[in-house]
Design an enzyme around this catalytic site. Structure first.
Site, PDB file in Angstrom:
ATOM      1  N   GLY A  11      77.067 -70.452 -31.873  1.00 34.82           N
ATOM      2  CA  GLY A  11      76.369 -71.554 -32.544  1.00 34.82           C
ATOM      3  C   GLY A  11      74.946 -71.636 -32.034  1.00 34.82           C
ATOM      4  N   LEU A  12      74.173 -72.475 -32.671  1.00 26.00           N
ATOM      5  CA  LEU A  12      72.764 -72.619 -32.307  1.00 26.00           C
ATOM      6  C   LEU A  12      72.604 -73.135 -30.882  1.00 26.00           C
ATOM      7  CD1 LEU A  12      71.510 -74.328 -35.588  1.00 26.00           C
ATOM      8  CD2 LEU A  12      71.000 -71.979 -34.859  1.00 26.00           C
ATOM      9  N   SER A  13      71.440 -72.920 -30.321  1.00 23.44           N
ATOM     10  CA  SER A  13      71.108 -73.514 -29.033  1.00 23.44           C
ATOM     11  C   SER A  13      71.205 -75.036 -29.156  1.00 23.44           C
ATOM     12  CB  SER A  13      69.689 -73.108 -28.633  1.00 23.44           C
ATOM     13  OG  SER A  13      69.325 -73.742 -27.438  1.00 23.44           O
ATOM     14  N   GLY A  14      71.878 -75.669 -28.217  1.00 21.23           N
ATOM     15  CA  GLY A  14      72.032 -77.123 -28.260  1.00 21.23           C
ATOM     16  C   GLY A  14      73.154 -77.604 -29.164  1.00 21.23           C
ATOM     17  N   GLY A  16      76.300 -77.377 -28.605  1.00 22.34           N
ATOM     18  CA  GLY A  16      77.386 -77.957 -27.811  1.00 22.34           C
ATOM     19  C   GLY A  16      78.342 -76.927 -27.223  1.00 22.34           C
ATOM     20  N   LYS A  17      77.997 -75.657 -27.394  1.00 21.76           N
ATOM     21  CA  LYS A  17      78.895 -74.588 -26.920  1.00 21.76           C
ATOM     22  C   LYS A  17      79.272 -74.751 -25.454  1.00 21.76           C
ATOM     23  CE  LYS A  17      75.905 -71.358 -27.790  1.00 21.76           C
ATOM     24  NZ  LYS A  17      74.813 -72.238 -28.292  1.00 21.76           N
ATOM     25  N   SER A  84      75.001 -65.798 -29.860  1.00 23.41           N
ATOM     26  CA  SER A  84      75.541 -64.657 -30.631  1.00 23.41           C
ATOM     27  C   SER A  84      75.287 -64.814 -32.137  1.00 23.41           C
ATOM     28  CB  SER A  84      77.024 -64.415 -30.328  1.00 23.41           C
ATOM     29  OG  SER A  84      77.792 -65.589 -30.247  1.00 23.41           O
TER      30      SER A  84
HETATM   31  P1  ADP Z   1      74.593 -75.043 -26.150  1.00 24.41           P
HETATM   32  O1  ADP Z   1      75.440 -74.558 -24.999  1.00 24.41           O
HETATM   33  O2  ADP Z   1      75.225 -74.791 -27.495  1.00 24.41           O
HETATM   34  O3  ADP Z   1      73.162 -74.588 -26.077  1.00 24.41           O
HETATM   35  P2  ADP Z   1      74.750 -77.615 -24.827  1.00 24.41           P
HETATM   36  O4  ADP Z   1      76.229 -77.742 -24.582  1.00 24.41           O
HETATM   37  O5  ADP Z   1      73.891 -77.159 -23.689  1.00 24.41           O
HETATM   38  O6  ADP Z   1      74.542 -76.650 -26.088  1.00 24.41           O
HETATM   39  O7  ADP Z   1      74.159 -78.998 -25.365  1.00 24.41           O
HETATM   40  C1  ADP Z   1      74.794 -79.744 -26.356  1.00 24.41           C
HETATM   41  C2  ADP Z   1      74.382 -81.207 -26.288  1.00 24.41           C
HETATM   42  O8  ADP Z   1      75.056 -81.921 -27.337  1.00 24.41           O
HETATM   43  C3  ADP Z   1      74.777 -81.854 -24.985  1.00 24.41           C
HETATM   44  O9  ADP Z   1      73.721 -82.733 -24.589  1.00 24.41           O
HETATM   45  C4  ADP Z   1      76.041 -82.666 -25.366  1.00 24.41           C
HETATM   46  O10 ADP Z   1      76.227 -83.793 -24.556  1.00 24.41           O
HETATM   47  C5  ADP Z   1      75.722 -83.059 -26.808  1.00 24.41           C
HETATM   48  N1  ADP Z   1      76.900 -83.368 -27.629  1.00 24.41           N
HETATM   49  C6  ADP Z   1      77.060 -84.475 -28.398  1.00 24.41           C
HETATM   50  N2  ADP Z   1      78.265 -84.482 -29.009  1.00 24.41           N
HETATM   51  C7  ADP Z   1      78.893 -83.353 -28.633  1.00 24.41           C
HETATM   52  C8  ADP Z   1      80.180 -82.815 -28.940  1.00 24.41           C
HETATM   53  N3  ADP Z   1      81.060 -83.409 -29.748  1.00 24.41           N
HETATM   54  N4  ADP Z   1      80.498 -81.612 -28.391  1.00 24.41           N
HETATM   55  C9  ADP Z   1      79.617 -80.979 -27.576  1.00 24.41           C
HETATM   56  N5  ADP Z   1      78.387 -81.442 -27.238  1.00 24.41           N
HETATM   57  C10 ADP Z   1      78.019 -82.637 -27.761  1.00 24.41           C
END
Ligand code: ADP
Length: 171
Positions: A11-14, A16-17, A84
């Site tokens: 998934g995209l950056s940010g 929630g992965k 990815s």
């Molecule tokens: P990634 O790893 O995809 O780059 P991050 O996990 O670092 O993303 O960041 C995701 C952000 O979204 C975090 O600040 C997290 O708290 C927020 N968020 C809000 N709702 C959700 C959810 N249901 N699942 C995962 N993250 C969430």
């Protein structure tokens, strides 16, 4: 030996992965499952020469996917968090794994950009970062993922529970 699952978050950056993946990993450890967590950003810190062109991203993913598949072949569950962005790279990894669980964290770009957890979208919009997925580099959404997590509709706990239900880990 039956291969362990490879729980592959894309998934995209940010999107929630890693928030979800870290929690899934913690819970599997708590349950006594042999499990390894791998994260794209962490691997890039270990190998700082890894770039963001299509060729470099593909190589990064092929190497990672190969190692994930080898671990899983020996019974180690793998939790992997990688943007990815390319379908071909993910399908390459799928072919290597006996039980590939593609988890699409489908948070749309505008929501990821609103969160901008690491400030990277703002920098990409200013042109300070090139080849940033979603801005000036494509994200090819999975066509048939095993799981889709819409973080706008589901809490972190709900996302974690859905992954665990699919991971085969003992309750
Ligand atoms: P990634 O790893 O995809 O780059 P991050 O996990 O670092 O993303 O960041 C995701 C952000 O979204 C975090 O600040 C997290 O708290 C927020 N968020 C809000 N709702 C959700 C959810 N249901 N699942 C995962 N993250 C969430």
């Amino acid at each position: 030996m039956t291969p362990a699952p490879v729980l592959w978050f894309t998934g995209l950056s940010g999107s929630g992965k890693s928030t979800i993946a870290v929690r899934v990993h913690e819970e599997l450890v708590r349950r006594g499952v042999e499990v390894e967590y791998i994260d794209g950003d962490a691997l890039r810190e270990v190998f700082p020469g890894t770039g963001f062109t299509r060729a470099e991203r593909e190589e990064h993913l092929r190497r990672t996917g190969y190692m994930a598949a080898r671990l899983a072949a020996h019974g180690v569950t793998v939790v992997a968090s990688f943007v990815s962005p390319y379908r071909d790279s993910r399908d390459f990894i799928r072919r290597l794994c006996g039980d590939f669980v593609e988890i699409y964290v489908s948070t749309p770009l505008d929501e990821c950009e609103r969160r901008d957890v690491k400030g990277l979208y703002a920098r990409a919009r200013r042109g300070e970062i090139r080849n940033f997925t979603g801005i000036d580099d494509p994200y090819e959404a999975p066509e048939h993922p095993e799981l889709i997590l819409d973080t706008r509709a589901l809490s972190v706990d709900q996302c974690v529970a859905r992954v665990l239900a699919r991971s085969g880990g003992q309750g």
